[in-house]
Design an enzyme around this catalytic site. Structure first.
Site, PDB file in Angstrom:
ATOM      1  N   GLY A   1     -11.270 -15.941   6.948  1.00 45.28           N
ATOM      2  CA  GLY A   1     -10.867 -16.777   5.802  1.00 45.28           C
ATOM      3  C   GLY A   1     -11.764 -16.498   4.616  1.00 45.28           C
ATOM      4  O   GLY A   1     -12.469 -15.485   4.569  1.00 45.28           O
TER       5      GLY A   1
ATOM      6  N   ARG B   1      -5.196  -6.684  12.505  1.00 46.88           N
ATOM      7  CA  ARG B   1      -5.483  -7.734  11.524  1.00 46.88           C
ATOM      8  C   ARG B   1      -6.569  -7.314  10.542  1.00 46.88           C
ATOM      9  O   ARG B   1      -6.817  -8.018   9.564  1.00 46.88           O
ATOM     10  CB  ARG B   1      -5.900  -9.014  12.233  1.00 46.88           C
ATOM     11  CG  ARG B   1      -4.862  -9.563  13.217  1.00 46.88           C
ATOM     12  CD  ARG B   1      -5.395 -10.799  13.886  1.00 46.88           C
ATOM     13  NE  ARG B   1      -5.618 -11.822  12.899  1.00 46.88           N
ATOM     14  CZ  ARG B   1      -4.672 -12.672  12.480  1.00 46.88           C
ATOM     15  NH1 ARG B   1      -3.457 -12.586  12.997  1.00 46.88           N
ATOM     16  NH2 ARG B   1      -4.907 -13.571  11.560  1.00 46.88           N
TER      17      ARG B   1
ATOM     18  N   CYS C   1      -9.042 -11.383   9.179  1.00 41.69           N
ATOM     19  CA  CYS C   1      -9.813 -10.738  10.243  1.00 41.69           C
ATOM     20  C   CYS C   1      -9.227 -11.140  11.589  1.00 41.69           C
ATOM     21  O   CYS C   1      -8.330 -11.964  11.660  1.00 41.69           O
ATOM     22  CB  CYS C   1     -11.258 -11.218  10.146  1.00 41.69           C
ATOM     23  SG  CYS C   1     -11.933 -10.984   8.500  1.00 41.69           S
TER      24      CYS C   1
ATOM     25  N   TRP D   1     -11.512  -7.632   7.933  1.00 38.58           N
ATOM     26  CA  TRP D   1     -10.847  -7.113   6.740  1.00 38.58           C
ATOM     27  C   TRP D   1     -11.686  -7.643   5.588  1.00 38.58           C
ATOM     28  O   TRP D   1     -11.735  -8.853   5.343  1.00 38.58           O
ATOM     29  CB  TRP D   1      -9.409  -7.627   6.634  1.00 38.58           C
ATOM     30  CG  TRP D   1      -8.640  -6.919   5.563  1.00 38.58           C
ATOM     31  CD1 TRP D   1      -7.933  -5.759   5.689  1.00 38.58           C
ATOM     32  CD2 TRP D   1      -8.477  -7.301   4.190  1.00 38.58           C
ATOM     33  NE1 TRP D   1      -7.369  -5.396   4.490  1.00 38.58           N
ATOM     34  CE2 TRP D   1      -7.687  -6.325   3.544  1.00 38.58           C
ATOM     35  CE3 TRP D   1      -8.941  -8.387   3.421  1.00 38.58           C
ATOM     36  CZ2 TRP D   1      -7.343  -6.401   2.187  1.00 38.58           C
ATOM     37  CZ3 TRP D   1      -8.609  -8.453   2.071  1.00 38.58           C
ATOM     38  CH2 TRP D   1      -7.808  -7.461   1.471  1.00 38.58           C
TER      39      TRP D   1
ATOM     40  N   HIS E   1      16.323   3.913 -18.793  1.00 39.72           N
ATOM     41  CA  HIS E   1      15.575   3.063 -19.738  1.00 39.72           C
ATOM     42  C   HIS E   1      14.076   3.330 -19.631  1.00 39.72           C
ATOM     43  O   HIS E   1      13.261   2.490 -20.003  1.00 39.72           O
ATOM     44  CB  HIS E   1      15.891   1.587 -19.466  1.00 39.72           C
ATOM     45  CG  HIS E   1      17.357   1.281 -19.538  1.00 39.72           C
ATOM     46  ND1 HIS E   1      18.079   1.293 -20.721  1.00 39.72           N
ATOM     47  CD2 HIS E   1      18.252   1.002 -18.548  1.00 39.72           C
ATOM     48  CE1 HIS E   1      19.350   1.010 -20.466  1.00 39.72           C
ATOM     49  NE2 HIS E   1      19.488   0.837 -19.166  1.00 39.72           N
TER      50      HIS E   1
ATOM     51  N   GLU F   1      12.066  -1.487  -0.569  1.00 35.86           N
ATOM     52  CA  GLU F   1      11.424  -1.529   0.757  1.00 35.86           C
ATOM     53  C   GLU F   1      11.077  -0.122   1.242  1.00 35.86           C
ATOM     54  O   GLU F   1      10.004   0.104   1.808  1.00 35.86           O
ATOM     55  CB  GLU F   1      12.335  -2.250   1.763  1.00 35.86           C
ATOM     56  CG  GLU F   1      11.833  -2.300   3.186  1.00 35.86           C
ATOM     57  CD  GLU F   1      10.467  -2.914   3.395  1.00 35.86           C
ATOM     58  OE1 GLU F   1       9.892  -2.710   4.479  1.00 35.86           O
ATOM     59  OE2 GLU F   1       9.935  -3.546   2.458  1.00 35.86           O
TER      60      GLU F   1
ATOM     61  N   LYS G   1       7.300   1.149   2.228  1.00 35.25           N
ATOM     62  CA  LYS G   1       6.954   1.772   3.507  1.00 35.25           C
ATOM     63  C   LYS G   1       6.185   3.085   3.268  1.00 35.25           C
ATOM     64  O   LYS G   1       5.176   3.363   3.896  1.00 35.25           O
ATOM     65  CB  LYS G   1       8.214   2.045   4.350  1.00 35.25           C
ATOM     66  CG  LYS G   1       8.824   0.767   4.933  1.00 35.25           C
ATOM     67  CD  LYS G   1       8.110   0.217   6.107  1.00 35.25           C
ATOM     68  CE  LYS G   1       7.183  -0.957   5.851  1.00 35.25           C
ATOM     69  NZ  LYS G   1       7.639  -2.161   5.238  1.00 35.25           N
TER      70      LYS G   1
ATOM     71  N   LYS H   1      -2.213  -6.722   9.102  1.00 35.42           N
ATOM     72  CA  LYS H   1      -0.862  -7.160   9.451  1.00 35.42           C
ATOM     73  C   LYS H   1      -0.516  -8.528   8.897  1.00 35.42           C
ATOM     74  O   LYS H   1       0.612  -8.785   8.443  1.00 35.42           O
ATOM     75  CB  LYS H   1      -0.710  -7.168  10.975  1.00 35.42           C
ATOM     76  CG  LYS H   1       0.664  -7.567  11.476  1.00 35.42           C
ATOM     77  CD  LYS H   1       1.681  -6.547  11.057  1.00 35.42           C
ATOM     78  CE  LYS H   1       3.102  -6.898  11.399  1.00 35.42           C
ATOM     79  NZ  LYS H   1       4.069  -6.002  10.775  1.00 35.42           N
TER      80      LYS H   1
HETATM   81  C1  AGP Z   1       4.861  -4.923   5.145  1.00 36.09           C
HETATM   82  O1  AGP Z   1       4.990  -3.740   5.814  1.00 36.09           O
HETATM   83  C2  AGP Z   1       3.491  -5.387   4.990  1.00 36.09           C
HETATM   84  N1  AGP Z   1       2.849  -5.522   6.222  1.00 36.09           N
HETATM   85  C3  AGP Z   1       3.349  -6.625   4.119  1.00 36.09           C
HETATM   86  O2  AGP Z   1       3.919  -6.351   2.864  1.00 36.09           O
HETATM   87  C4  AGP Z   1       4.014  -7.895   4.665  1.00 36.09           C
HETATM   88  O3  AGP Z   1       5.392  -7.801   4.586  1.00 36.09           O
HETATM   89  C5  AGP Z   1       3.540  -9.088   3.834  1.00 36.09           C
HETATM   90  O4  AGP Z   1       2.145  -9.187   3.968  1.00 36.09           O
HETATM   91  C6  AGP Z   1       4.216 -10.379   4.267  1.00 36.09           C
HETATM   92  O5  AGP Z   1       3.872 -10.668   5.571  1.00 36.09           O
HETATM   93  P1  AGP Z   1       4.672 -11.807   6.374  1.00 36.09           P
HETATM   94  O6  AGP Z   1       6.093 -11.385   6.480  1.00 36.09           O
HETATM   95  O7  AGP Z   1       3.964 -11.837   7.699  1.00 36.09           O
HETATM   96  O8  AGP Z   1       4.505 -13.090   5.614  1.00 36.09           O
END
Ligand code: AGP
Length: 611
Positions: free
Chosen positions: A100, A27, A2, A73, A507, A484, A488, A606
């Site tokens: 938390g 967040r 959060c 969150w 496979h 990756e 995305k 994030k």
């Molecule tokens: C990626 O676009 C995501 N936001 C998420 O997978 C992120 O990479 C993951 O939570 C790891 O975060 P960090 O690099 O801040 O540890």
């Protein structure tokens, strides 16, 4: 994960809190709320984004010089007005916000239920709040003492901030596991989960450590440990400009951050890539070069996009340094009772530096004697503070939930570390070393070239934005790029997408291929190119909708598909930094064409500060 914000000082608190919540919304955005004191505690909270809260309180007089704010969150209890923070204690005396998870909240709740407490919400937070309230009620002690007693019984992670109707000039805050920074102004203090709500008011900050408690008034900040011993605050200067956290005229932070990459990659190389002296200057690496080059094994621990950067680093480090590398999902590594041997080195890769899975995993490895080397973007973050050494990726604040510029900066830093170790180990020729230095030096301009013409990417996005599923394929260094790219697209467009090693298709997953399935190959020229071409023909034979990222001028694929995205030629070790850019843009334009909030995708946050 959060967002926490609080204020005490001479300004009206509500505008400061609201602006802070908007800055922290990446967040978590399930609900938001604020609490202020004007004679009594007043709480206003609402399900949904901060804008909903703002509309709800429009026209209300929210007169107070102190307040707390929260953007949620959801972990315990669905997103709704009742589970939104702040929560009010049974006595009505205390309001509290929390970031938390209280792991033993169920047993604490039982204790309180047996004492007649009734709970309005499903949250672990309301349980901790009333646990503190109960201690306050039954002991002749201050709120600060009650908080200390309560936290000694808590298992889990928390940042809590409490507002007390009986002491309307004082905030109480405490931290364990989740991030908290306090901004020091003249006659005012700001509290937040990260520095973004603070920089427009002050650059003087204190990062709060685990098991620390803060008592904050407008003109006083007292730090203590849970044993009631005073701690001298360590004041640091923020190296951050407000413009860095503004959209700068772009529609979305994600697009701004994609277009920032020529500069962020240049910033990442600047002062480290020494072409003139044919060397790489990295203080954190140099100070631990003996341990790094003599490492028996390198274990890369990370999550999400950072884990993909780790996978690419595995290929690069094994190729250049001849050191065995293992790449671990932090959440699995943490509970797997892993074998850590003397001489093992851990690379902790994280944009936020606050990801709980990674933080706890490296604390476990540290207990077993491993050296922790952090590759982190956020300066002063928890992982950077618990690592033995490390390197910052200098990508600047990344606000868009989907990581873009931090990923390419991670690749640049990991490649430079590998080159530095290889040079010291002489595991590659000097000629090869210098060749790769020059290759790295050309990356910012090559990224600029890609960003200068994105017409083919936009066209392919328009054609595929209604797909229900998507496949990304690559081999070698391009396999993690495919992973990756798929991540995305999942994050931004909610289309189910999978990344896969191209040769693995036959496979099993090739069964998925039909005329409706877009299949994107990362097929730039490298040692695997011929093999990739045959894999593309296998897909073509089954009428898959072939799309390919290719090296500019590569004629070998023209006959296979018209949906080509060209990128400048680069060494196969450097190519992943370029090849991911079109995939970032593809997911962005598909997300936008589906009318989605690409900066705050549903269900995401994030920085994942809970396990
Ligand atoms: C990626 O676009 C995501 N936001 C998420 O997978 C992120 O990479 C993951 O939570 C790891 O975060 P960090 O690099 O801040 O540890």
């Amino acid at each position: 994960m959060c967002g926490i914000v609080a204020y005490v000082g001479y300004r009206q608190a509500f505008p400061v809190l609201l602006k802070g919540l908007k800055r922290l919304e990446y967040r978590g955005y399930d609900s938001s709320g604020i609490a202020i004191v004007h004679k009594n505690i007043e709480i206003h909270k609402k399900k949904g984004k901060v804008a909903e809260l703002e509309n709800m309180v429009k026209g209300k007089i929210l007169n107070s010089l102190i307040g707390i704010g929260h953007t949620r969150w959801a972990t315990h209890g669905e997103p709704n007005d009742t589970n939104a923070h702040p929560h009010l204690s049974k006595s009505g005396r205390i309001a509290m916000i929390h970031n938390g998870i209280i792991e033993n909240y169920a047993s604490l709740k039982q204790e309180l239920l047996s004492k007649g407490y009734v709970f309005k919400s499903e949250t672990d937070t309301e349980v901790l709040l009333n646990f503190i309230d109960d201690i306050l009620d039954n002991n002749n002690c201050s709120l600060e003492e009650a908080v200390c007693v309560a936290l000694k019984r808590v298992v889990g992670a928390y940042v809590i901030v409490l507002l007390d109707e009986e002491n309307p000039d004082t905030l109480i805050a405490a931290r364990k596991g989740s991030p908290l920074v306090i901004g020091i102004g003249k006659g005012e203090h700001f509290l937040a989960s990260d520095a973004s709500p603070i920089i427009e008011y002050t650059k003087e900050v204190v990062y709060i450590n685990d098991y620390e408690l803060a008592i904050i008034k407008s003109d006083e900040l007292i730090l203590k440990n849970l044993g009631n011993e005073k701690i001298t605050p360590f004041v640091q200067q923020l190296d951050l400009e407000l413009s860095a956290i503004e959209k700068g005229g772009y529609d979305h932070f994600m697009l701004k951050e994609i277009y920032e990459q020529p500069k962020t990659i240049y910033d990442c190389l600047r002062g480290r890539l020494d072409i003139a002296h044919e060397d790489i200057i990295m203080g954190g690496v140099q100070s631990h070069i003996e341990q790094l080059k003599n490492a028996n094994r390198l274990i890369i621990i990370a999550c999400g996009t950072s884990w993909h950067a780790g996978l690419i680093a595995e290929y690069i480090i094994e190729e250049l340094c001849r050191i065995p590398v293992e790449v671990e999902y932090a959440s699995e590594f943490r509970y797997r009772n892993p074998i850590i041997n003397k001489g093992d080195v851990i690379f902790a890769v994280s944009q936020s530096g606050e990801t709980a899975d990674t933080l706890v995993a490296i604390e476990r490895a540290k207990e077993q004697g491993a050296m922790i080397f952090g590759i982190i973007n956020v300066v002063g973050s928890s992982i950077s503070r618990v690592s033995h050494a490390g390197t910052y990726t200098h990508a600047g604040p990344e606000i868009g939930v989907a990581s873009t510029k931090a990923f390419t900066a991670q690749l640049v830093v990991l490649t430079m570390i590998a080159l530095k170790i290889a040079k010291e180990k002489q595991s590659i020729s000097h000629g090869r070393f210098v060749e790769l230095l020059h290759e790295l030096n050309t990356v910012p301009s090559k990224v600029e070239k890609i960003l200068s013409d994105i017409s083919s990417i936009k066209a392919i996005a328009a054609k595929t934005s209604n797909a229900n599923s998507f496949l990304y394929l690559g081999r070698g260094y391009n396999f993690p790029v495919a992973l990756e790219g798929a991540l995305k697209l999942k994050e931004i467009s909610y289309i189910h997408a999978e990344g896969y090693p191209a040769a693995e298709m036959k496979h099993g997953p090739i069964a998925l291929v039909d005329e409706n399935l877009p299949v994107l190959f990362v097929a730039t020229k490298d040692a695997y190119h011929e093999k990739v071409i045959s894999n593309m023909q296998e897909i073509n034979a089954r009428k898959g909708r072939l799309i390919a990222v290719v090296t500019a001028g590569d004629q070998s694929v023209i006959s296979l598909t018209k949906d080509l995205i060209q990128v400048p030629a680069a060494d196969e070790i450097i190519a992943p930094i370029l090849n991911i850019i079109p995939l970032q843009l593809l997911s962005y334009y598909i997300g936008v064409s589906r009318g989605l909030d690409v900066d705050r995708p549903r269900n995401l946050a994030k920085s994942v500060t809970v396990e």
